[in-house]
Structure formats: structure tokens, C-alpha cells
Design a protein around this motif. Structure first.
Motif, mmCIF file in Angstrom:
data_model
loop_
_atom_site.group_PDB
_atom_site.id
_atom_site.type_symbol
_atom_site.label_atom_id
_atom_site.label_comp_id
_atom_site.label_asym_id
_atom_site.label_seq_id
_atom_site.Cartn_x
_atom_site.Cartn_y
_atom_site.Cartn_z
ATOM 1 N N GLY A 117 143.301 14.226 56.518
ATOM 2 C CA GLY A 117 141.911 14.085 56.114
ATOM 3 C C GLY A 117 141.155 15.356 55.797
ATOM 4 O O GLY A 117 141.556 16.138 54.968
ATOM 5 N N ILE A 118 140.038 15.535 56.484
ATOM 6 C CA ILE A 118 139.161 16.647 56.140
ATOM 7 C C ILE A 118 139.778 17.985 56.520
ATOM 8 O O ILE A 118 139.447 19.018 55.973
ATOM 9 C CB ILE A 118 137.787 16.470 56.811
ATOM 10 N N GLY A 119 140.713 17.924 57.440
ATOM 11 C CA GLY A 119 141.252 19.159 57.989
ATOM 12 C C GLY A 119 141.761 20.170 56.983
ATOM 13 O O GLY A 119 141.340 21.318 56.987
ATOM 14 N N LEU A 120 142.656 19.736 56.101
ATOM 15 C CA LEU A 120 143.293 20.713 55.226
ATOM 16 C C LEU A 120 142.371 21.239 54.152
ATOM 17 O O LEU A 120 142.475 22.399 53.766
ATOM 18 C CB LEU A 120 144.562 20.131 54.593
ATOM 19 N N SER A 121 141.451 20.409 53.649
ATOM 20 C CA SER A 121 140.542 20.928 52.625
ATOM 21 C C SER A 121 139.650 21.995 53.250
ATOM 22 O O SER A 121 139.346 23.019 52.637
ATOM 23 C CB SER A 121 139.703 19.812 52.005
ATOM 24 N N LEU A 122 139.261 21.753 54.505
ATOM 25 C CA LEU A 122 138.435 22.711 55.220
ATOM 26 C C LEU A 122 139.244 23.982 55.520
ATOM 27 O O LEU A 122 138.757 25.100 55.358
ATOM 28 C CB LEU A 122 137.959 22.078 56.529
ATOM 29 N N ALA A 123 140.480 23.790 55.942
ATOM 30 C CA ALA A 123 141.348 24.939 56.229
ATOM 31 C C ALA A 123 141.507 25.795 54.975
ATOM 32 O O ALA A 123 141.401 27.017 55.015
ATOM 33 C CB ALA A 123 142.716 24.463 56.720
ATOM 34 N N LEU A 124 141.728 25.124 53.836
ATOM 35 C CA LEU A 124 141.922 25.853 52.583
ATOM 36 C C LEU A 124 140.656 26.625 52.213
ATOM 37 O O LEU A 124 140.720 27.785 51.810
ATOM 38 C CB LEU A 124 142.290 24.881 51.460
ATOM 39 N N ALA A 125 139.499 25.988 52.395
ATOM 40 C CA ALA A 125 138.235 26.667 52.085
ATOM 41 C C ALA A 125 138.073 27.913 52.955
ATOM 42 O O ALA A 125 137.646 28.971 52.482
ATOM 43 C CB ALA A 125 137.061 25.710 52.304
ATOM 44 N N MET A 126 138.441 27.791 54.227
ATOM 45 C CA MET A 126 138.328 28.947 55.127
ATOM 46 C C MET A 126 139.298 30.053 54.743
ATOM 47 O O MET A 126 138.965 31.233 54.807
ATOM 48 C CB MET A 126 138.607 28.517 56.568
ATOM 49 N N VAL A 127 140.494 29.651 54.357
ATOM 50 C CA VAL A 127 141.495 30.652 53.960
ATOM 51 C C VAL A 127 141.002 31.397 52.725
ATOM 52 O O VAL A 127 141.108 32.622 52.635
ATOM 53 C CB VAL A 127 142.855 29.972 53.678
ATOM 54 N N GLU A 128 140.421 30.652 51.771
ATOM 55 C CA GLU A 128 139.906 31.303 50.561
ATOM 56 C C GLU A 128 138.754 32.232 50.917
ATOM 57 O O GLU A 128 138.611 33.310 50.353
ATOM 58 C CB GLU A 128 139.510 30.250 49.529
#
Length: 150
Positions: A117-128
Motif C-alpha cells: 500500500g502506501i508504504g512503498l510510495s512513501l519510502a520512494l518519496a523519502m529516498v528521492e
């Protein structure tokens, strides 16, 4: 983003230690290995959140007797790569591009698990935000490896 000199091993080690009991309860072997001297300019709080997300998913999608390995290595370009590898259910190739999209869950068979769910999109945003990259390699039935490069 504010960046400070970050001991990667300390951040990774913390996250791994938080999940040791969870892994043990599920009979999953949780290992930390690699270059534990690595230091990067980063935001340790954000890095922690990303790793929590990746380790949490890895454990969630790995069957008992499986293994989750968190590995830290220096790349040839002088970057640091942190990979979270699991022996879990894996993700079909055709879904790999989609898993980072907000609220995307792979299929109904996963929906009984609180999911990617929301986890990976959020993780990706943080990584960027940390000016890093997040890549995934996965094979159905074999497992997945998420690699965060800073």
C-alpha cells in the motif's frame, strides 16, 4: 533536506534490532551483513523510516523458515547501497513498476495482508528526498531484493 554524517551501520543496526523479535516469532532468520563502516551524508530519521518500511515488508511477505538479509556495501561510484533481501513470495515482473505507486497492492491474494500500500510510495518519496535511488528485483516464489543507494 538537512544532511548529517550518518553511520549507516548504526541506523541499519537499530532497525534490525527492532525487528529481531518479530522475525523470531515468525521463525524468520534476520541477518545484517556487509560493510558496517560505511558513512554517508544523509538524514538518519528519514533513512530509518525507509528501512523500517522495507524490513517490515520483507518480514511480512516471507514465510516461516525464511530469511531476510540486510546488507550494506560501498559501490564503485563511492556510494553506499543498502539492500533488503527476502526469501518471500516475490512479485511478478509485470507488477514491479507499479508497486511504488501510491496505494497500489499487487493482487487480491495479498489483500489479506496489510500490504505494500502506501508504504512503498512513501519510502520512494523519502529516498528521492534523500537524493538516493530505490530499486527492486524480484522473482515469484523466490523473493525480492530492495536496494537503496545513497
Amino acid at each position: 533536506p538537512q544532511k548529517v554524517s550518518t553511520q549507516v551501520a548504526a541506523v541499519v543496526g537499530n532497525v534490525v534490532s527492532w525487528y529481531e523479535d518479530v522475525a523470531e516469532d515468525k521463525q524468520i532468520e534476520l541477518m545484517l551483513k556487509g560493510d558496517l563502516e560505511a558513512v554517508v551524508q544523509s538524514d538518519p530519521d528519514k533513512l530509518t523510516q525507509v528501512l523500517v518500511n522495507l524490513v517490515d515488508n520483507a518480514i511480512k511477505y516471507t514465510e516461516p523458515e525464511g530469511r531476510v538479509t540486510v546488507k550494506v556495501e560501498q559501490t564503485t561510484e563511492g556510494k553506499v547501497a543498502i539492500s533488503v533481501q527476502d526469501t518471500g513470495v516475490g512479485i511478478e515482473q509485470k507488477y514491479l513498476d507499479l508497486i511504488f505507486e501510491r496505494l497500489y497492492r499487487v493482487d487480491s491474494s495479498r489483500s489479506n495482508v496489510e500490504g505494500y500500500g502506501i508504504g512503498l510510495s512513501l519510502a520512494l518519496a523519502m529516498v528521492e528526498n534523500l537524493e538516493g535511488t530505490l530499486n527492486v528485483k524480484s522473482e515469484l516464489g523466490v523473493g525480492s531484493t530492495f536496494t537503496l543507494t545513497l
